[in-house]
Design an enzyme around this catalytic site. Sequence first.
Site: not given
Lengths: 184, 279
Positions: A38, A103
């Site tokens: 990222h 999650k």
Amino acid sequence: MAEYILKTPLTDADVQKLRIGDSVRLSGTIYTARDAAHKRMVEGLDKGQPLPFDIKGSLVYYVGPSPTKPGNVIGSAGPTTAYRMDPYAPRLMEIGMKGMIAKGKRNDAVKEAMARHKVVYLGATGGAAALIAKCIKKCDIIAYEDLGPEAVRRLEVEDMPLVVVTDCHGGDLYIEGRKQYEVR
Amino acid sequence: MRTVKAEEVTEALAKVAVNANYDIGPEMLRAFDEALAAEKSEAGREVIRQIQKNARIAREECVPYCQDTGFAVVFAEVGQDVHVEGNLTDAINAGIRKAYSDGYLRKSILNDPIQRKNTGDNTPAVIHYEVVPGDKIRLTFGAKGGGSENMSKQAMLKPADGLEGVKKFVLETVSAGGANACPPLVIGVGLGGTFEKSCILSKKAAMRSPFHRNPDPFYAALEDELKESLNKLGIGPMGYGGTVTVLGVNIEVHPCHLVALPVAVNVNCHADRHGEVEL
């Protein structure tokens, strides 16, 4: 709570019908990225460089798989905790990402960006990494190979079992689900 | 004096580490069965069913239960009447290196917290040594996942905070971080000692089976009480809401200073992978 079968890429209409608690079986192409990937993608965007995959309508899975055993498609591949990607996620939503698979809770900035850009956050069962690997039919490393488990992979998935944990209407299952069962 | 060769330590530990990552073990499976029976939310039950299926696939196909195969934590109880031929610390790290390479386990350890370069073999392990009577070496291995470790906390409470303060801290820690730590969880609580001792005790507690109660009836009752309170938080499996947030609470205790009340909460996910070997 509804059950949906979704295929990639996702459209605004796909995303808008989803509500927290809905179950989703996802098939199609998804891309993996986590912390280091990222960082690199967003730094690249800042310099005007293209992303290693077509972000329009895409879903990004936050995962760093274990090494692949000979004869298998991929190693165990469960989701990692999402909040570490919160600083980067809104930037990818701006340019067309439609879904995130991971999650754990997201921050308000991510949730606001999801509502603005019509993006869904799907929860995969953390730790169910051998089970999830069974849904992955093909895996190719497409960028940042030097990052090892954090390299960007293109995955072909079939019937990946997911739950809508944050929708584009402001719903957050981590808040609403807990409210139903909390005993004060 | 009894002699154990360093290579024996390496081989034995490597086996334990690989096995712990593939096979969650009968006690955790029993805990999942009980969780499925107790959970009231359908979303929560679906998570538990997936966890059970995952455990079966991992065991049968010899693949890691979770892709985060953890920081290797080793509690080494070394008998004072045993001589290790070679370097024990090197032997333990060689065992971890072998396990994570041969077992296709993920290498998650970085050389330095700031420079962050992967060591490539999941070493070094975190090793806690204790010299004990006898001529045996007992190694307890845990594969500690990073996500749940990140939700752990320590506090130096005031003695006046007392038992209520301890309960409050445990509840607040799980309430804040539980959803991110892959519940249903096993909670390790270290109580007393010094700052660092409480943390080590909490790790020891988190690696204990959720069915083994503290031998002191007072703390065994506190374990049960905390389990009940934590399951009222409503976090549920994977944080989706439900009645099973923790599978168990384990407490380890040590005497402490008259001005202190240290408490540490080590959060462990449902992938509570551990194993033991005696040499």
